[in-house]
Design a protein around this motif. Sequence first.
Motif, PDB file in Angstrom:
ATOM      1  N   ALA A   1       0.862  -1.180   0.000  1.00 26.49           N
ATOM      2  CA  ALA A   1       0.000   0.000   0.000  1.00 26.49           C
ATOM      3  C   ALA A   1       0.902   1.234   0.000  1.00 26.49           C
ATOM      4  O   ALA A   1       2.110   1.129   0.238  1.00 26.49           O
ATOM      5  N   GLU A   2       0.324   2.374  -0.247  1.00 29.04           N
ATOM      6  CA  GLU A   2       1.102   3.620  -0.276  1.00 29.04           C
ATOM      7  C   GLU A   2       1.472   4.092   1.131  1.00 29.04           C
ATOM      8  O   GLU A   2       2.569   4.583   1.350  1.00 29.04           O
ATOM      9  N   THR A   3       0.537   3.948   2.082  1.00 28.86           N
ATOM     10  CA  THR A   3       0.735   4.478   3.435  1.00 28.86           C
ATOM     11  C   THR A   3       0.175   3.508   4.470  1.00 28.86           C
ATOM     12  O   THR A   3      -0.606   2.601   4.123  1.00 28.86           O
ATOM     13  N   LEU A   4       0.536   3.718   5.722  1.00 25.90           N
ATOM     14  CA  LEU A   4      -0.024   2.931   6.814  1.00 25.90           C
ATOM     15  C   LEU A   4      -1.544   3.111   6.863  1.00 25.90           C
ATOM     16  O   LEU A   4      -2.282   2.151   7.083  1.00 25.90           O
TER      17      LEU A   4
ATOM     18  N   GLU B   1      -3.530  -6.364  13.322  1.00 30.77           N
ATOM     19  CA  GLU B   1      -2.491  -5.373  13.603  1.00 30.77           C
ATOM     20  C   GLU B   1      -1.755  -5.122  12.301  1.00 30.77           C
ATOM     21  O   GLU B   1      -1.273  -6.060  11.658  1.00 30.77           O
ATOM     22  N   VAL B   2      -1.666  -3.870  11.893  1.00 29.14           N
ATOM     23  CA  VAL B   2      -1.020  -3.494  10.635  1.00 29.14           C
ATOM     24  C   VAL B   2       0.332  -2.877  10.968  1.00 29.14           C
ATOM     25  O   VAL B   2       0.395  -1.887  11.701  1.00 29.14           O
ATOM     26  N   ARG B   3       1.396  -3.479  10.443  1.00 30.03           N
ATOM     27  CA  ARG B   3       2.750  -3.020  10.744  1.00 30.03           C
ATOM     28  C   ARG B   3       3.516  -2.786   9.442  1.00 30.03           C
ATOM     29  O   ARG B   3       3.565  -3.666   8.587  1.00 30.03           O
ATOM     30  N   PRO B   4       4.143  -1.608   9.293  1.00 29.85           N
ATOM     31  CA  PRO B   4       5.001  -1.388   8.120  1.00 29.85           C
ATOM     32  C   PRO B   4       6.212  -2.316   8.207  1.00 29.85           C
ATOM     33  O   PRO B   4       6.769  -2.522   9.284  1.00 29.85           O
ATOM     34  N   ILE B   5       6.612  -2.854   7.072  1.00 29.01           N
ATOM     35  CA  ILE B   5       7.824  -3.665   7.001  1.00 29.01           C
ATOM     36  C   ILE B   5       8.978  -2.735   6.658  1.00 29.01           C
ATOM     37  O   ILE B   5       8.918  -1.989   5.669  1.00 29.01           O
TER      38      ILE B   5
END
Length: 116
Positions: free
Chosen positions: A81-84, A105-109
């Motif tokens: 995705a573009e952003t969190l 839970e959504v976490r940026p890699i």
Amino acid sequence: MKKFLLLIREDLVRLSGMSEEEMQQDIAEMNSWVEELIKFDSFIAGEPLENESRIVGKQVDTDGLLMDAKEGISGYLIIQAETLQQAAAIAAQCPQIIQDKISIEVRPIMDTQQEP
């Protein structure tokens, strides 16, 4: 595009009490959602996890006894995705989120690739 890890958290008591038919229904719902993610080029990878686990290494302080947890990670997805905020919006469309069966839970890699 940035990669995001979606950790699927479920009530372990609910999971252990589900019939095979209920389990297959939940799996079918998740598979349909993943097919939609694939159509929009958001899906990268993902797998369901079994309930059994072991903690290895130093334990991090928790708000309670970890072994008494009623919630566990039952699977994961990796999306782009573009952003969190966009990744969270994608996660919010999961049918089991809408039915209040799970949380995600959504976490940026972290990008560890160094540019030349």
